[in-house]
Scaffold this active site. Structure first.
Site, PDB file in Angstrom:
ATOM      1  N   GLY A  62       9.789   2.336   0.885  1.00  0.00           N
ATOM      2  CA  GLY A  62       9.526   3.098   2.100  1.00  0.00           C
ATOM      3  C   GLY A  62      10.642   4.074   2.435  1.00  0.00           C
ATOM      4  O   GLY A  62      11.738   4.029   1.882  1.00  0.00           O
ATOM      5  N   ASN A  98      19.628  -5.496 -16.477  1.00  0.00           N
ATOM      6  CA  ASN A  98      20.164  -6.380 -17.508  1.00  0.00           C
ATOM      7  C   ASN A  98      20.702  -5.622 -18.718  1.00  0.00           C
ATOM      8  O   ASN A  98      21.500  -4.716 -18.565  1.00  0.00           O
ATOM      9  CB  ASN A  98      19.104  -7.415 -17.903  1.00  0.00           C
ATOM     10  N   VAL A 120       0.878  -1.167   0.000  1.00  0.00           N
ATOM     11  CA  VAL A 120       0.000   0.000   0.000  1.00  0.00           C
ATOM     12  C   VAL A 120       0.917   1.220   0.000  1.00  0.00           C
ATOM     13  O   VAL A 120       1.748   1.389   0.893  1.00  0.00           O
ATOM     14  CB  VAL A 120      -0.925   0.026   1.228  1.00  0.00           C
TER      15      VAL A 120
END
Length: 536
Positions: free
Chosen positions: A473, A422, A296
């Site tokens: 976060g 990559n 969330v």
């Protein structure tokens, strides 16, 4: 000395004087000296020789790449990854210009077996070792004497090199396949296995309850796109060259990239992407367990600066941790939502529509469905696409496939989360973001799973004009480093008067922000196929 010897010496010195005069004249040295001395006399700088050095540096040859060094280092979660350092010949001296650490990305599932995890770790280690061989060997020779400012040429050579390695790998696998077929077709003295089980009963279809209603067949999961061993060398070098070019030109990387994207015509203003900050993480390592939602995330209102929004989001994060702490302790660290509930792809669409109707502050869903459920992606776009962004992350194709196909609507969505991993090259990113801009889709730069402390991702997001940046976060050093870089760029643009506020939101989002002053919400879902399509 004999008279003949003196004449020969004078003749030799005179010839040297003529050669020196011609050499300096051909390089316009007398003219440059006269200009420099005349200008310096009127300026009378405090540092005379420093001024002359700066004046003549304008006429020096552009730096060229002289050496590459690849190293094996650890990423943010302690797994091996690649560091690339570039040396250039600058004013006749070899000089280290910059280094970057490549963020690694893994497709391993959270519920993978220990054997699969071990295999993934071995594959990752082999890929880094192969990349080191390329960087310190053939790529070192290939890029020598190239100007780092010529990104297009560098990326073209890297693309050709990668294509050659892909063909070599195909040939190797074809030879292995032929050898295996030859070994299988050879006669062997092996007793035939009985089709009888130890209990003496023949194998057969297991009996079970008959289904009264025929269920719609579920599309099988698409195979994971193979990644060539060592391919991180391509993406790492392309980014390192871009950063080297920016450093040599004494330009921030984001401005260097913006110039590349806009064909050297720099926009008058640049927009700083809005951060998508993870509020709750519901993955395998988190204390909570949510089967529907993976993360969330919160997005700050557009009327706030990134600094103001980050401060507000940090306060929300602190409050949420205080609220969740007693809940987690009281339930032994586990909580579930919709336990045991099974839903079909069509039912998932209905559920998301209800969710958006009930919580209009949700402005985006990331991977609401598997990429195989193409029809349901279309259905949910038609149902809520005017009120909510539908973002493809794991459901999107790789960057190389998107650039090759020029089709970003498979599955149908509002935008993509782009991860620089990559064999992706800087020129691939510029082309993809142009494609997204042209088709009115949003670009989101996201951190791969194996993050590093390298903050180049933020410059990529700003320079390429991404609408959002997805960093996770507000915790852990490798993430906070990127948030701090985002704040620094915003401050720099504001100071220069080139910061443009985010005016890209549609009417429904602007109206939502007026109603919701804390932050817009975002949900990243984690639909997975299981028994009976258990995705919640």
């Amino acid at each position: 000395m004999e008279p003949g010897g003196e004449r020969e010496l004078r003749r030799h010195l005179l010839e040297l004087r003529h050669q020196a005069a011609e050499y300096y004249r051909s390089n316009e040295v007398p003219q440059r000296l006269e200009e420099a001395l005349n200008a310096t006399f009127y300026l009378r700088p405090a540092d005379l020789y420093g001024h002359l050095a700066n004046y003549f540096s304008k006429f020096s040859k552009p730096p060229v790449i002289c050496k590459l060094i690849g190293r094996k280092v650890l990423d943010g979660v302690g797994r091996p990854t690649l560091e690339v350092e570039i040396f250039c010949t600058v004013k006749n001296h070899e000089k280290s210009i910059c280094s970057i650490v490549v963020s690694s990305h893994s497709e391993i599932l959270e519920n993978a077996s220990p054997e699969a995890i071990d295999a993934d770790e071995k594959e990752r280690n082999d890929s880094v070792n192969r990349a080191l061989e390329w960087v310190n060997g053939s790529l070192n020779e290939m890029l020598r004497d190239l100007q780092p400012a010529d990104q297009c040429k560098v990326d073209e050579l890297l693309g050709e090199y990668f294509a050659k390695k892909v063909e070599e790998e195909k040939e190797r696998k074809e030879i292995e396949r032929e050898e295996q077929e030859a070994a299988i077709s050879a006669p062997a003295c092996v007793p035939a296995l009985s089709a009888v089980t130890p209990s003496g009963k023949k194998k057969g279809v297991k009996l079970g309850k008959k289904c009264s209603v025929a269920e719609k067949p579920i599309p099988p999961a698409e195979p994971i796109e193979p990644v060539l061993c060592g391919s991180i060398a391509i993406g790492g070098l392309s980014l390192a060259v871009a950063k080297t070019g920016a450093t040599i030109n004494n330009t921030p990387l984001y401005l260097h990239l913006a110039l590349m994207k806009h064909d050297q015509d720099l926009p008058k203003e640049l927009t700083v992407p809005l951060p998508m900050v993870t509020l709750l993480s519901c993955g395998k390592s988190s204390s909570g367990k949510l089967k529907l939602m993976k993360e969330v995330m919160l997005i700050p209102p557009t009327e706030l600066t990134v600094k103001q929004g980050t401060e507000r989001l940090l306060e929300i994060q602190k409050q949420m941790m205080r609220l969740l702490d007693p809940v987690v302790k009281g339930t032994k660290g586990k909580y579930e939502i919709l336990t045991g509930t099974l839903k079909s792809p069509d039912e998932m669409v209905d559920m998301y529509v209800d969710l958006i109707n009930k919580y209009p502050s949700i402005i985006a869903l990331v991977d609401p469905l598997r990429k195989e459920d193409g029809q349901q992606w279309s259905n949910i776009c038609n149902a809520v696409g005017s009120r909510c962004y539908l973002i493809a992350e794991d459901a999107a194709k790789s960057i190389s496939k998107l650039v090759e196909d020029q089709n970003i609507n498979v599955p149908k969505c509002s935008g993509l989360v782009i991860k620089y991993t990559n064999q992706t090259k800087i020129s691939d990113l510029t082309e993809l973001t142009r494609l997204l801009d042209g088709q009115k889709h949003i670009a989101i730069l996201g951190s791969p799973a194996g993050e590093s402390s390298d903050d180049s991702l933020v410059d990529l997001a700003v320079g390429l004009g991404a609408r959002f940046i997805k960093l996770g976060g507000l915790s852990r050093g490798e993430r906070v480093t990127k948030y701090n870089r985002l704040l620094a760029i915003e401050e720099e643009l504001a100071k220069n008067g080139t910061l443009r506020m985010s005016f890209f939101l549609t009417c429904f989002q602007l109206a939502m922000n007026k109603r919701t002053k804390i932050a817009g919400g975002m949900i990243e879902t984690a639909p997975r196929e299981g028994r009976g399509m258990k995705r919640l």
